[in-house]
Design a protein around this motif. Structure first.
Motif, PDB file in Angstrom:
ATOM      1  N   SER A   1       4.930  23.311   8.721  1.00 23.60           N
ATOM      2  CA  SER A   1       5.692  24.142   7.783  1.00 23.60           C
ATOM      3  C   SER A   1       5.253  23.877   6.345  1.00 23.60           C
ATOM      4  N   GLY A   2       4.381  22.900   6.147  1.00 24.86           N
ATOM      5  CA  GLY A   2       3.889  22.622   4.800  1.00 24.86           C
ATOM      6  C   GLY A   2       4.773  21.643   4.042  1.00 24.86           C
ATOM      7  N   GLU A   3       5.844  21.176   4.694  1.00 25.34           N
ATOM      8  CA  GLU A   3       6.741  20.257   3.990  1.00 25.34           C
ATOM      9  C   GLU A   3       6.051  18.907   3.737  1.00 25.34           C
ATOM     10  N   LEU A   4       5.291  18.425   4.757  1.00 23.97           N
ATOM     11  CA  LEU A   4       4.637  17.128   4.612  1.00 23.97           C
ATOM     12  C   LEU A   4       3.106  17.301   4.605  1.00 23.97           C
ATOM     13  N   HIS A   5       2.431  16.529   3.755  1.00 24.23           N
ATOM     14  CA  HIS A   5       0.973  16.537   3.724  1.00 24.23           C
ATOM     15  C   HIS A   5       0.447  15.415   4.616  1.00 24.23           C
ATOM     16  N   VAL A   6       0.565  15.590   5.935  1.00 24.40           N
ATOM     17  CA  VAL A   6       0.169  14.512   6.838  1.00 24.40           C
ATOM     18  C   VAL A   6      -0.749  15.035   7.933  1.00 24.40           C
ATOM     19  N   GLU A   7      -1.677  14.155   8.365  1.00 20.56           N
ATOM     20  CA  GLU A   7      -2.420  14.392   9.585  1.00 20.56           C
ATOM     21  C   GLU A   7      -1.760  13.513  10.648  1.00 20.56           C
ATOM     22  N   VAL A   8      -1.251  14.151  11.708  1.00 17.75           N
ATOM     23  CA  VAL A   8      -0.506  13.397  12.728  1.00 17.75           C
ATOM     24  C   VAL A   8      -1.466  13.005  13.838  1.00 17.75           C
ATOM     25  N   ILE A   9      -1.534  11.710  14.154  1.00 17.57           N
ATOM     26  CA  ILE A   9      -2.461  11.230  15.187  1.00 17.57           C
ATOM     27  C   ILE A   9      -1.652  10.599  16.318  1.00 17.57           C
ATOM     28  N   GLY A  10      -1.820  11.151  17.517  1.00 13.60           N
ATOM     29  CA  GLY A  10      -1.019  10.695  18.656  1.00 13.60           C
ATOM     30  C   GLY A  10      -1.695   9.554  19.418  1.00 13.60           C
ATOM     31  N   TYR A  11      -0.921   8.529  19.768  1.00 14.48           N
ATOM     32  CA  TYR A  11      -1.430   7.390  20.547  1.00 14.48           C
ATOM     33  C   TYR A  11      -0.694   7.294  21.880  1.00 14.48           C
ATOM     34  N   ASP A  12      -1.382   6.733  22.881  1.00 12.24           N
ATOM     35  CA  ASP A  12      -0.756   6.579  24.195  1.00 12.24           C
ATOM     36  C   ASP A  12       0.125   5.341  24.285  1.00 12.24           C
ATOM     37  N   GLY A  13      -0.147   4.341  23.468  1.00 13.16           N
ATOM     38  CA  GLY A  13       0.642   3.102  23.520  1.00 13.16           C
ATOM     39  C   GLY A  13       1.604   3.050  22.339  1.00 13.16           C
ATOM     40  N   THR A  14       2.814   2.523  22.581  1.00 15.62           N
ATOM     41  CA  THR A  14       3.842   2.487  21.544  1.00 15.62           C
ATOM     42  C   THR A  14       3.385   1.725  20.306  1.00 15.62           C
ATOM     43  N   LEU A  15       2.706   0.595  20.537  1.00 15.16           N
ATOM     44  CA  LEU A  15       2.354  -0.271  19.404  1.00 15.16           C
ATOM     45  C   LEU A  15       0.982   0.042  18.809  1.00 15.16           C
ATOM     46  N   ASP A  16       0.238   0.975  19.476  1.00  8.79           N
ATOM     47  CA  ASP A  16      -1.111   1.294  18.986  1.00  8.79           C
ATOM     48  C   ASP A  16      -1.089   1.713  17.523  1.00  8.79           C
ATOM     49  N   SER A  17      -0.099   2.560  17.149  1.00  3.51           N
ATOM     50  CA  SER A  17      -0.091   3.072  15.780  1.00  3.51           C
ATOM     51  C   SER A  17       0.186   1.934  14.788  1.00  3.51           C
ATOM     52  N   LEU A  18       1.023   0.963  15.191  1.00  2.36           N
ATOM     53  CA  LEU A  18       1.295  -0.173  14.290  1.00  2.36           C
ATOM     54  C   LEU A  18       0.028  -0.997  14.067  1.00  2.36           C
ATOM     55  N   GLU A  19      -0.728  -1.224  15.174  1.00  2.98           N
ATOM     56  CA  GLU A  19      -2.007  -1.946  15.061  1.00  2.98           C
ATOM     57  C   GLU A  19      -2.917  -1.237  14.057  1.00  2.98           C
TER      58      GLU A  19
ATOM     59  N   SER B   1       0.851  -1.201   0.000  1.00 10.15           N
ATOM     60  CA  SER B   1       0.000   0.000   0.000  1.00 10.15           C
ATOM     61  C   SER B   1       0.882   1.245   0.000  1.00 10.15           C
ATOM     62  N   PRO B   2       0.371   2.364  -0.552  1.00 13.49           N
ATOM     63  CA  PRO B   2       1.125   3.608  -0.480  1.00 13.49           C
ATOM     64  C   PRO B   2       1.156   4.107   0.965  1.00 13.49           C
ATOM     65  N   PRO B   3       2.109   4.974   1.344  1.00 16.85           N
ATOM     66  CA  PRO B   3       3.158   5.567   0.500  1.00 16.85           C
ATOM     67  C   PRO B   3       4.283   4.570   0.207  1.00 16.85           C
ATOM     68  N   ALA B   4       4.917   4.758  -0.989  1.00 14.26           N
ATOM     69  CA  ALA B   4       6.003   3.869  -1.365  1.00 14.26           C
ATOM     70  C   ALA B   4       7.342   4.413  -0.883  1.00 14.26           C
ATOM     71  N   THR B   5       7.451   5.736  -0.835  1.00 11.09           N
ATOM     72  CA  THR B   5       8.698   6.351  -0.359  1.00 11.09           C
ATOM     73  C   THR B   5       8.350   7.467   0.606  1.00 11.09           C
ATOM     74  N   PHE B   6       9.353   7.903   1.370  1.00  6.71           N
ATOM     75  CA  PHE B   6       9.126   9.008   2.299  1.00  6.71           C
ATOM     76  C   PHE B   6       8.729  10.258   1.530  1.00  6.71           C
ATOM     77  N   ALA B   7       9.292  10.422   0.327  1.00  5.73           N
ATOM     78  CA  ALA B   7       9.009  11.614  -0.482  1.00  5.73           C
ATOM     79  C   ALA B   7       7.533  11.694  -0.865  1.00  5.73           C
ATOM     80  N   ASP B   8       6.838  10.546  -0.903  1.00  8.22           N
ATOM     81  CA  ASP B   8       5.402  10.578  -1.236  1.00  8.22           C
ATOM     82  C   ASP B   8       4.619  11.455  -0.257  1.00  8.22           C
ATOM     83  N   LEU B   9       5.119  11.577   0.972  1.00  9.08           N
ATOM     84  CA  LEU B   9       4.394  12.353   1.984  1.00  9.08           C
ATOM     85  C   LEU B   9       4.405  13.844   1.689  1.00  9.08           C
ATOM     86  N   THR B  10       5.263  14.283   0.765  1.00 11.13           N
ATOM     87  CA  THR B  10       5.324  15.713   0.477  1.00 11.13           C
ATOM     88  C   THR B  10       4.198  16.140  -0.457  1.00 11.13           C
ATOM     89  N   ALA B  11       3.469  15.181  -1.009  1.00 11.35           N
ATOM     90  CA  ALA B  11       2.286  15.522  -1.810  1.00 11.35           C
ATOM     91  C   ALA B  11       1.081  14.823  -1.185  1.00 11.35           C
TER      92      ALA B  11
END
Lengths: 504, 227
Positions: A169-187, A132-142
């Motif tokens: 700063s507009g460098e990345l097109h991301v919505e950042v979602i914070g989790y309380d557990g380390t592995l929550d985001s991986l799940e 699944s996308p993103p394929a590269t880190f650079a994909d996050l800039t669009a």
């Protein structure tokens, strides 16, 4: 026996509040005690600090061994103190001498705490689903396939700071979602709720087998250094820890520790040797603090209001239906409803929110965090409301029900026109007080990434170090919201007393 | 219109009603008297299905009640035709006097609001309380509340009216205003069953007096024979 607070303690406590000195022990006290109390969160997971799989009562991890080594250099034993990861620094004023738990060295921490020389170099790694996308880190800039890329991070971590600043700063097109557990985001990446996650590469390396559907994307894109955090009030302790770390680096024991944990010891030693000094950040003025934090706190207060005002009417509707079902419903239904009430009352709200938010996606039902939060609050409170309404319905005299039936009303008409309206009036005071309780319970929703007032406060307090000032502002905001509710409930009660006295 | 055949009811293993049989007077007033615990109120409550029974049967206003649990639908039909007035009034405290009287015609008979309102006001005038339509029950005296309760039951135009000790909860000064209303109903030919301890009222109003003692019919006949 009477407990008397010694005058000295009272004076010290007063001084604490006034000028913010801390009670943390300095080096002499640590030596006298023979123990170095170090704080960490074993929920944070491997390879840092985690329950030993062979004996979950014990903890293990490279930082556990590091704490033992450092304490050994100081001539004392290490004692572990559990804490919630994003609040560990607060323990320095309470019960811990230092925090050793993947605390990144930042200008703000250099300003607010005693920071040791770095003991580990970390790298931030982008992670995604295979195929699944993103394929590269650079994909996050669009923009991604559906707008912003949804990227999960650990709340309060370097990954969160780094991504949020790059998004702002507009460098990345991301919505950042914070989790309380380390592995929550991986799940959440695995179940498709998130597009990607960012964390320290050593954590993913450690857990990679458990998340076979995930992959690393490119090489790490940023990095930093871990520090042993101590209070500013214990300069001798932090100096001693620096000396201890220097010796552990020089005598090769730190390298062999890292090699044992598969953490590239040689590379780590090179990084630590060449680590540049990070200057402390400037302390902001009170005016600046208020200007920057109040708008954020206000918008989070709006989230608190939204959560309570959406959840409570639902809780009342479901609760009333459950109460009626238990008292007047078919016999087969009653034990089911009793079970519903007991399960929801008998388990913590936090677990229920977790189940809705993290478990439902596993059966293909992924709810947005806000919806999950409202649903969780509504279900949890519906159990309490149903008990209140049940008591209210039982408090209406039997004669009322008989009078309604004898007029030819059906059972449901009697409930609707006669019993429920009276029960609603009877339970108005406890229901209002429950609304205020729910209003404050919304803070639990931060566990599933919804940022409301309490969460915003703790994030701001930790990032600015202005714990007391921001606590006052936050308390005022809570009061400004709950006080009108109390007035409203008193007005209701007064009105009901006027309009509906006893029948006889 | 009212026929009770060998009605038997037990409570905690003891007979409360023991093979009670009686025939009410159509268009007249049947008065149930007797010592407390004799079964008067229980019999009355059986007549509109508020209580079940273990033996015998009841026919009232063309409806039949048999042994065992009553069907909800059957009771609903029966109670449209049988009104009841309670010792403790049981007015709905959250509704105005007018709404108390309008509720059942609106909810059960689906009478349009305007018609229900004018019918309710007529009834309130008839019991002398037209000017209290907007008041809350709690602001009324006991006698006034009981008259509202009578108007409320009459609003369904019942074929039979049941009164369960309608003046027992009232100060003596208020009993006559309630009894006068009941007497007026009797003169208008309303079929009624009244449970009372008030022998004076029984003598004035009764077409038939039935004395229940220990769950059995001890005597029945005209008032002057029994009292």
């Amino acid at each position: 026996m009477r407990h008397v607070i010694p005058r000295g303690v009272a004076v010290v406590a007063g001084g604490l509040i006034a000028v913010g000195v801390t009670l943390a022990a300095d080096l002499d006290e640590v030596r006298r005690r023979g123990e170095l109390v170090w704080a960490a969160d074993q929920e944070g997971g491997g390879p840092h600090v985690f329950p030993d799989p062979a004996d979950p009562r014990r903890i293990t991890g490279f930082e556990v061994e590091l704490a033992d080594l450092v304490a050994g250099e100081l001539g004392v034993k290490a004692r572990f103190q559990q804490g919630q990861w994003d609040r560990l620094p607060l323990l320095l004023d309470q019960s811990a001498d230092c925090v050793i738990n993947g605390i990144e060295l930042t200008p703000e921490r250099r300003r607010d705490y005693g920071c040791s020389r770095p003991y580990f170099g970390y790298a931030l790694q982008l992670l995604g689903r295979r195929g699944s996308p993103p394929a590269t880190f650079a994909d996050l800039t669009a923009a991604g396939p559906s707008g912003l890329w949804r990227v999960g991070v650990l709340t309060g971590s370097a990954a969160e700071t780094e991504l949020r600043s790059r998004a702002a700063s507009g460098e990345l097109h991301v919505e950042v979602i914070g989790y309380d557990g380390t592995l929550d985001s991986l799940e959440q990446v695995q179940s498709g709720v998130l597009d990607a996650a960012v964390m320290d590469d050593c954590i993913f390396t450690f857990y990679a087998d458990r998340f076979a559907g995930l992959r690393t994307i490119d090489r790490p894109f940023a990095g930093g250094l871990y520090t042993v955090l101590t209070s500013k009030a214990t300069p001798a302790l932090v100096a001693a820890i620096d000396v201890a770390l220097g010796r552990l680096i020089a005598n090769g024991r730190l390298k062999s520790l890292y090699d044992r944990w598969d953490l590239a010891g040689r590379q780590q030693m090179l990084m630590l040797r060449d680590a540049a000094e990070i200057p402390p950040a400037r302390r902001r003025s009170l005016g600046e603090l208020v200007r920057q934090s109040v708008p954020l706190l206000l918008s989070s207060a709006g989230m608190t209001v939204l959560l309570s005002c959406a959840a409570f009417p639902l809780a009342i509707a479901v609760g009333l239906a459950v109460a009626i079902g238990r008292l007047h419903g078919p016999t087969w239904l009653r034990p089911l409803l009793t079970g519903y009430v007991e399960v929801l009352r008998g388990t913590p709200l936090m677990l229920q929110l977790y189940a809705i938010f993290f478990l439902l996606p596993k059966i293909g039902l992924a709810l947005p965090a806000l919806v999950a939060a409202i649903l969780g609050l509504a279900l949890n409170y519906s159990a309490y409301e149903s008990e209140i309404y049940r008591a209210g319905l039982k408090a209406v005299p039997l004669g009322q029900f008989e009078a309604a039936l004898s007029l030819g009303l059906t059972k449901w008409q009697a409930l609707r026109h006669v019993l429920v309206p009276q029960a609603v009036r009877i339970v108005m005071p406890p229901v209002t007080s429950d609304f205020i309780a729910l209003f404050k319970d919304t803070s639990v929703c931060s566990a599933i990434t919804v940022i409301e007032l309490t969460k915003r406060y703790s994030v701001l307090a930790l990032s600015t170090g202005r714990i007391v000032e921001l606590a006052l502002v936050t308390a005022v905001l809570y009061l400004a919201m709950s006080w009108p509710l109390s007035l409203l409930s008193r007005w209701f009660e007064a009105r009901l007393e006027r309009t509906a006295g006893p029948t006889q | 219109m009212i026929e009770v055949e060998s009605l038997t009811k037990h409570r905690a293993g003891l007979p409360v009603l023991d093979a009670v049989s009686l025939r009410g007077v159509d268009g007249g007033v049947t008065v149930l008297v007797g010592p407390s615990g004799g079964g008067k109120s229980t019999l009355l409550r059986c007549l509109n299905g508020l209580e079940t029974f273990e033996g015998g049967g009841i026919t009232i206003a063309g409806h039949r009640l048999a042994v065992g649990p009553h069907s909800d639908v059957g009771l609903h039909e029966l109670r449209r035709d049988v009104g009841m007035v309670f010792q403790q009034f049981n007015l709905f405290p959250h509704l105005s006097v007018l709404d108390n009287v309008m509720l059942a015609p609106r909810a059960v008979l689906k009478v349009p609001a305007e018609e229900a309102r004018s019918r309710a006001l007529d009834l309130l005038n008839r019991v002398g309380l037209g000017s209290f339509a907007a008041a809350r029950p709690a602001t009324l005296s006991g006698g006034q509340q009981q008259r509202v309760a009578i108007a409320r039951a009459l609003a369904m135009r019942p074929r039979v009216m049941l009164f369960d000790e309608p003046t027992s909860a009232l100060d003596p000064s208020m009993t006559s205003e309630v009894l006068d209303v009941i007497m007026d109903l009797a003169k208008a030919g309303q079929t009624m069953v009244v449970v009372t301890h008030d022998h004076g009222f029984a003598k004035r109003a009764a077409t038939l007096v039935v004395e229940l003692v220990a769950g059995r019919v001890a005597r029945q006949g005209r008032a002057e024979e029994i009292l």
